[in-house]
Design a protein around this motif. Structure first.
Motif, PDB file in Angstrom:
ATOM      1  N   ARG A   1     -24.764  26.080 -65.279  1.00 19.44           N
ATOM      2  CA  ARG A   1     -23.907  25.668 -64.153  1.00 19.44           C
ATOM      3  C   ARG A   1     -23.266  26.880 -63.492  1.00 19.44           C
ATOM      4  O   ARG A   1     -23.198  26.966 -62.265  1.00 19.44           O
ATOM      5  CB  ARG A   1     -22.827  24.702 -64.668  1.00 19.44           C
ATOM      6  CG  ARG A   1     -22.691  23.463 -63.869  1.00 19.44           C
ATOM      7  CD  ARG A   1     -21.618  22.492 -64.305  1.00 19.44           C
ATOM      8  NE  ARG A   1     -20.921  22.735 -65.537  1.00 19.44           N
ATOM      9  CZ  ARG A   1     -21.139  22.085 -66.689  1.00 19.44           C
ATOM     10  NH1 ARG A   1     -22.054  21.157 -66.760  1.00 19.44           N
ATOM     11  NH2 ARG A   1     -20.436  22.364 -67.759  1.00 19.44           N
TER      12      ARG A   1
ATOM     13  N   GLN B   1     -30.767  22.586 -69.941  1.00 16.74           N
ATOM     14  CA  GLN B   1     -29.420  22.267 -69.471  1.00 16.74           C
ATOM     15  C   GLN B   1     -29.229  20.805 -69.094  1.00 16.74           C
ATOM     16  O   GLN B   1     -28.101  20.335 -68.975  1.00 16.74           O
ATOM     17  CB  GLN B   1     -29.011  23.186 -68.320  1.00 16.74           C
ATOM     18  CG  GLN B   1     -29.783  22.997 -67.028  1.00 16.74           C
ATOM     19  CD  GLN B   1     -30.967  23.928 -66.897  1.00 16.74           C
ATOM     20  OE1 GLN B   1     -31.653  24.216 -67.867  1.00 16.74           O
ATOM     21  NE2 GLN B   1     -31.196  24.415 -65.677  1.00 16.74           N
ATOM     22  N   THR B   2     -30.313  20.060 -68.918  1.00 14.50           N
ATOM     23  CA  THR B   2     -30.189  18.631 -68.599  1.00 14.50           C
ATOM     24  C   THR B   2     -30.165  17.777 -69.856  1.00 14.50           C
ATOM     25  O   THR B   2     -29.997  16.560 -69.771  1.00 14.50           O
ATOM     26  CB  THR B   2     -31.354  18.156 -67.707  1.00 14.50           C
ATOM     27  OG1 THR B   2     -32.568  18.182 -68.482  1.00 14.50           O
ATOM     28  CG2 THR B   2     -31.481  18.990 -66.454  1.00 14.50           C
TER      29      THR B   2
ATOM     30  N   ARG C   1     -25.622  24.848 -71.166  1.00 19.66           N
ATOM     31  CA  ARG C   1     -25.465  23.997 -69.975  1.00 19.66           C
ATOM     32  C   ARG C   1     -24.361  24.578 -69.076  1.00 19.66           C
ATOM     33  O   ARG C   1     -24.524  24.645 -67.862  1.00 19.66           O
ATOM     34  CB  ARG C   1     -25.140  22.560 -70.405  1.00 19.66           C
ATOM     35  CG  ARG C   1     -25.107  21.562 -69.292  1.00 19.66           C
ATOM     36  CD  ARG C   1     -24.987  20.099 -69.742  1.00 19.66           C
ATOM     37  NE  ARG C   1     -24.361  19.840 -71.024  1.00 19.66           N
ATOM     38  CZ  ARG C   1     -25.012  19.601 -72.178  1.00 19.66           C
ATOM     39  NH1 ARG C   1     -26.328  19.596 -72.198  1.00 19.66           N
ATOM     40  NH2 ARG C   1     -24.354  19.369 -73.293  1.00 19.66           N
TER      41      ARG C   1
END
Length: 184
Positions: free
Chosen positions: A103, A32-33, A99
């Motif tokens: 979140r 996700q980063t 991503r």
């Protein structure tokens, strides 16, 4: 059949994590980063792996919620383990989609990686784990397996459990019960 699946996963992961496989041929995923990784790069830490589809409205949101609960407990107990959620629908779940999913569920990449990758790389990982996903009428992965895999720091599959309504608690309990085998 289950025994052969376990051997296949163990061999794949052992090769990837020990670096014996050709590094250029290892499936690459993206968390996700935006960081890219292979199973070899996760060497030395126990993994708890599952597969979900971002658009699923059945078991996947429940699995994600339970992983979120487990993440909070793992962080509070400072356990050195990585939860890894991989898409099982790489044609529809891009890194950006995953991503957003991360979140939504508060996935902290220090404890919980939510990953996608190329269709070929994700399918290669799915095949190694014996994950099955079949598209429904709309083309999205609709019917799929919902297993959770406990992999030790050396890449050996130690335990497989079926996702359940109490998965978060089960994950933490299994980590404690199997910590010696997972971490050494």
């Amino acid at each position: 059949m289950k025994r052969f699946m376990r051997i296949g996963v163990t061999v794949f992961l052992a090769l990837a994590l020990t670096g014996l496989g050709d590094a250029g041929q290892q499936p690459r995923l993206q968390d996700q980063t935006g960081a890219r990784f292979t199973f070899a790069s996760l060497r030395g830490v126990p993994l708890v792996v599952t597969f979900v589809a971002a658009h699923c409205r059945d078991a996947c949101p429940l699995v994600n919620a339970q992983f979120a609960m487990a993440q909070r407990e793992i962080a509070a107990q400072r356990l050195r383990v990585v939860l890894l959620t991989i898409t099982l629908d790489p044609a529809h779940d891009s890194p950006a989609t995953m991503r957003r999913l991360a979140r939504t569920f508060g996935a902290d990449p220090r404890y919980w990686k939510v990953a996608s990758g190329s269709v070929g790389d994700v399918r290669s990982v799915m095949q190694a784990f014996g994950v099955v996903a079949q598209p429904g009428r709309d083309g999205y992965a609709e019917a799929h397996t919902t297993f959770v895999y406990f992999i030790d720091a050396h890449g050996v599959l130690r335990k497989t459990i079926l996702a359940s309504y109490d998965l978060g608690t089960q994950l933490v309990e299994q980590l404690h019960q199997n910590w010696r085998a997972l971490a050494s």
